[in-house]
Design an enzyme around this catalytic site. Structure first.
Site, short mmCIF file in Angstrom:
data_model
loop_
_atom_site.label_atom_id
_atom_site.label_comp_id
_atom_site.label_asym_id
_atom_site.label_seq_id
_atom_site.Cartn_x
_atom_site.Cartn_y
_atom_site.Cartn_z
N LYS A 22 0.80 -1.14 0.08
CA LYS A 22 0.10 0.02 0.02
C LYS A 22 0.98 1.24 -0.11
O LYS A 22 0.71 2.21 -0.85
CB LYS A 22 -0.90 -0.08 1.27
CG LYS A 22 -1.44 1.32 1.49
CD LYS A 22 -2.37 1.38 2.87
CE LYS A 22 -1.80 1.55 4.14
NZ LYS A 22 -1.45 2.92 4.15
N ASN A 23 1.97 1.23 0.78
CA ASN A 23 2.60 2.43 0.97
C ASN A 23 3.73 2.78 -0.05
O ASN A 23 4.49 3.74 -0.14
CB ASN A 23 3.61 2.42 2.55
CG ASN A 23 2.32 2.73 3.57
OD1 ASN A 23 1.12 3.00 3.25
ND2 ASN A 23 2.63 2.27 4.87
N ARG A 92 -6.09 9.58 4.14
CA ARG A 92 -5.21 10.59 4.86
C ARG A 92 -3.87 11.08 4.15
O ARG A 92 -3.36 12.18 4.18
CB ARG A 92 -4.86 9.91 6.33
CG ARG A 92 -3.59 10.18 7.16
CD ARG A 92 -3.36 11.43 7.49
NE ARG A 92 -1.99 11.64 7.03
CZ ARG A 92 -1.43 12.88 7.03
NH1 ARG A 92 -1.90 13.65 7.21
NH2 ARG A 92 -0.07 12.81 6.42
N CYS A 116 -5.53 12.22 12.05
CA CYS A 116 -6.04 11.06 12.00
C CYS A 116 -5.94 10.47 13.46
O CYS A 116 -5.69 11.10 14.28
CB CYS A 116 -5.48 10.26 11.00
SG CYS A 116 -4.05 9.68 11.54
N ARG A 121 -1.40 14.85 12.06
CA ARG A 121 -0.68 14.76 10.95
C ARG A 121 0.05 15.93 10.30
O ARG A 121 -0.38 16.24 9.18
CB ARG A 121 -1.14 13.63 9.99
CG ARG A 121 -1.51 12.32 10.78
CD ARG A 121 -0.44 11.37 11.18
NE ARG A 121 0.21 10.73 10.00
CZ ARG A 121 -0.15 9.54 9.37
NH1 ARG A 121 -1.28 9.27 9.84
NH2 ARG A 121 0.35 9.12 8.39
N PRO A 122 0.94 16.64 11.01
CA PRO A 122 1.29 17.75 10.13
C PRO A 122 1.93 17.76 9.09
O PRO A 122 2.62 16.77 8.83
CB PRO A 122 2.23 18.52 11.38
CG PRO A 122 2.72 17.28 12.13
CD PRO A 122 1.67 16.19 12.10
N ILE A 123 2.21 18.79 8.14
CA ILE A 123 2.81 18.66 6.87
C ILE A 123 3.90 19.79 6.88
O ILE A 123 4.07 20.26 5.64
CB ILE A 123 1.82 18.75 5.79
CG1 ILE A 123 0.79 19.81 5.76
CG2 ILE A 123 0.85 17.61 5.82
CD1 ILE A 123 0.14 20.27 4.56
N ASP A 124 4.38 20.29 7.97
CA ASP A 124 5.28 21.33 8.13
C ASP A 124 6.58 20.99 7.29
O ASP A 124 7.15 22.00 6.18
CB ASP A 124 5.66 21.97 9.20
CG ASP A 124 6.05 20.69 10.19
OD1 ASP A 124 5.16 19.72 10.14
OD2 ASP A 124 7.23 20.66 10.94
N ASP A 306 4.75 0.83 12.21
CA ASP A 306 3.59 0.25 11.44
C ASP A 306 3.47 -1.38 12.03
O ASP A 306 2.51 -1.77 11.81
CB ASP A 306 3.60 0.03 10.06
CG ASP A 306 3.44 1.30 9.42
OD1 ASP A 306 3.61 1.73 8.23
OD2 ASP A 306 2.99 2.28 10.32
N ILE A 328 7.66 7.38 16.78
CA ILE A 328 7.32 7.82 15.53
C ILE A 328 5.92 8.99 15.68
O ILE A 328 6.03 9.93 14.92
CB ILE A 328 7.27 6.85 14.31
CG1 ILE A 328 8.55 6.00 14.29
CG2 ILE A 328 6.86 7.54 13.11
CD1 ILE A 328 9.68 7.12 14.00
N ARG A 398 -8.33 -0.79 4.49
CA ARG A 398 -7.55 0.33 3.83
C ARG A 398 -6.09 -0.35 3.51
O ARG A 398 -5.45 -0.12 2.58
CB ARG A 398 -7.28 1.49 4.72
CG ARG A 398 -8.36 2.51 5.05
CD ARG A 398 -8.01 3.64 5.78
NE ARG A 398 -6.77 4.12 5.28
CZ ARG A 398 -5.84 4.34 6.03
NH1 ARG A 398 -6.08 4.47 7.64
NH2 ARG A 398 -4.54 5.05 5.88
#
Ligand code: EPZ
Length: 418
Positions: A22-23, A92, A116, A121-124, A306, A328, A398
């Protein structure tokens, strides 16, 4: 709303085929936006997140055809640079389209991705890196407007943390940018190497993937290609751990042990006998698992976050105490309550979870909290005495292809009910 019903206590025996990752599929599907011509992705997993990514591609103007485990994509022209809220919320990780849409269109409009179940879940780091490549962002009312007025250009970028998503967004933005991009402290996960392999197959010029520094020389155009997605190492560990927790014997086909090299030693320390071949991994569980004293999640090649929930379920019935440290994500112990309800002895304090192995778990009615936490509950249910009911299994769908069919093939008594 669907649920899983499991009658546990059956040692799993048999052979299963591992689906694609998936990833890896998600960033590669975003990468198809950059290609002129047709791309055929093989070994693409049939997962709700993958179908959501295909809906985003279609919304943007792409054509997606899914036949079994092959997805054919062509994006002759971009019909939109906007990913609507409903599609952003569905998955997400749709922020992974930001770099690709910017790279193709020079502008991008997305709704700010919410947090989530794992925490905010920052995206800085994504935004700071793309700013250094010439992107300009306007954030208002939960909407993110991105533009690269003079086009994207190469830059020397240092990530404060080896973020997987930020690394992927930089790679997708840099392959068609003007000049050289050097990305320091890049994520090293195998899925990063798979995305790099796909982009090279399309004519991109990049090297250093899988090491700490990735160098990308922008090219003028990328063509389509045919590319096979790597096997899903997290799902692979999940299925092997199911064999371990039930005292069974599993043959996991479709992968070597290579992508799971940072976890197989832990299963061996727990007493499992594991034999690796080029296209399968055999696991034989001991009569009773031995606890492994300390597991701390770290960026690759460290112990993957994970699999934390999945191995916590497995060690909840081992002989001894296992201490987990989750480094993490902020909030990745949401599966603990369900495992405790099934009889596990787990105490959480901040990033630490102490698991004192018990002889048996008992079936209970629980609710999946997130993708890997839900998988942990399935493993606990497969081992538990009695019946376990798991609700909110959309989380599990998912990341796992028809999870009940996979375990039915191994002799489990598990079914899906509406
Ligand atoms: C990817 O998420 C995976 N998702 C996750 O898998 C995986 O757990 C994670 O990498 C770590 O390996 C996909 O690949 C689709 P990160 P991602 O950016 O990219 C913080 C699963 O179960 N951070 O490496 O979101 C972030 O909050 C999923 O399949 C910032 O602070 O992970 C987190 O605490 C779950 N700012 C940490 O870094 C940023 O700009 C790691 O995040 C970006 C991240």
């Amino acid at each position: 709303m669907q649920k899983l019903i499991i009658d546990g206590g059956v040692p799993l025996e048999g052979e299963i085929l591992l689906h694609g990752a998936k990833n890896s599929a998600l960033p590669i599907l975003a990468g198809t936006l950059l290609c002129h011509g047709e791309t055929i992705l093989k070994n693409c997993p049939r997962l709700t997140d993958v179908f959501a990514a295909c809906r985003i591609l279609t919304h943007l103007g792409g054509r997606c055809a899914i036949q079994e485990h092959a997805v054919t994509v062509s994006v002759p022209e971009l019909r939109s640079d906007t990913i609507p809220e409903n599609l952003m919320q569905e998955m997400r990780s749709s922020i992974i389209f930001l770099g690709a849409v910017l790279g193709r269109a020079g502008t991008c409009h997305v709704s700010y991705p919410g947090g989530c179940e794992l925490g905010p879940r920052p995206i800085d780091m994504h935004l700071e890196a793309l700013r250094q490549m010439g992107a300009v962002f306007t954030i208002s009312g939960g909407q993110l407007e991105a533009a690269a007025p003079k086009g994207l250009h190469g830059a020397e970028i240092h990530l404060p943390f080896p973020s997987v998503g930020a690394t992927e967004n930089v790679m997708l933005a840099a392959v068609l940018a003007k000049g050289r991009t050097t990305l320091h402290n890049a994520a090293r996960e195998p899925e990063i190497c798979d995305l790099a392999g796909f982009l090279r197959s399309c004519g991109a010029n990049l090297s250093g993937d899988g090491e700490g520094t990735i160098v990308i020389e922008g090219v003028k155009v990328l063509h389509g290609c045919t590319y096979a997605i790597m096997p899903d190492r997290i799902a692979g560990i999940t299925y092997l751990s199911a064999g371990a927790i039930t005292g069974g014997t599993i043959c996991l086909r479709g992968t070597s042990g290579e992508p799971m090299q940072n976890v197989l030693p832990v299963l061996r320390q727990a007493g499992c006998r594991i034999y690796e071949e080029t296209d399968c991994v055999h696991l034989m569980a001991p009569r009773r698992l031995k606890a492994v004293p300390f597991l701390q999640t770290m960026p690759h090649p460290g112990f993957p976050t994970d699999v934390q929930a999945i191995l916590m379920a497995m060690f909840s019935v081992a002989d001894g105490v296992t201490v987990f440290e989750e480094n993490i994500f902020e909030n990745r112990y949401r599966h603990v309550d369900a495992l405790v309800k099934m009889g596990a002895k787990i105490r959480v304090s901040g990033r630490i979870a102490v698991v004192r192995g018990v002889r048996f778990l008992s079936g209970a009615s629980v609710t999946a909290t997130d993708l890997r936490g839900g998988a942990a509950m399935v493993l606990a249910g497969l081992a538990a005495q009695g019946t376990t009911e798991i609700r909110q299994i959309a989380h599990i769908d998912r990341g796992y292809e028809a999870i009940e069919q996979t375990f039915q093939k191994l002799g489990a008594s598990i079914r899906r009910e509406n």
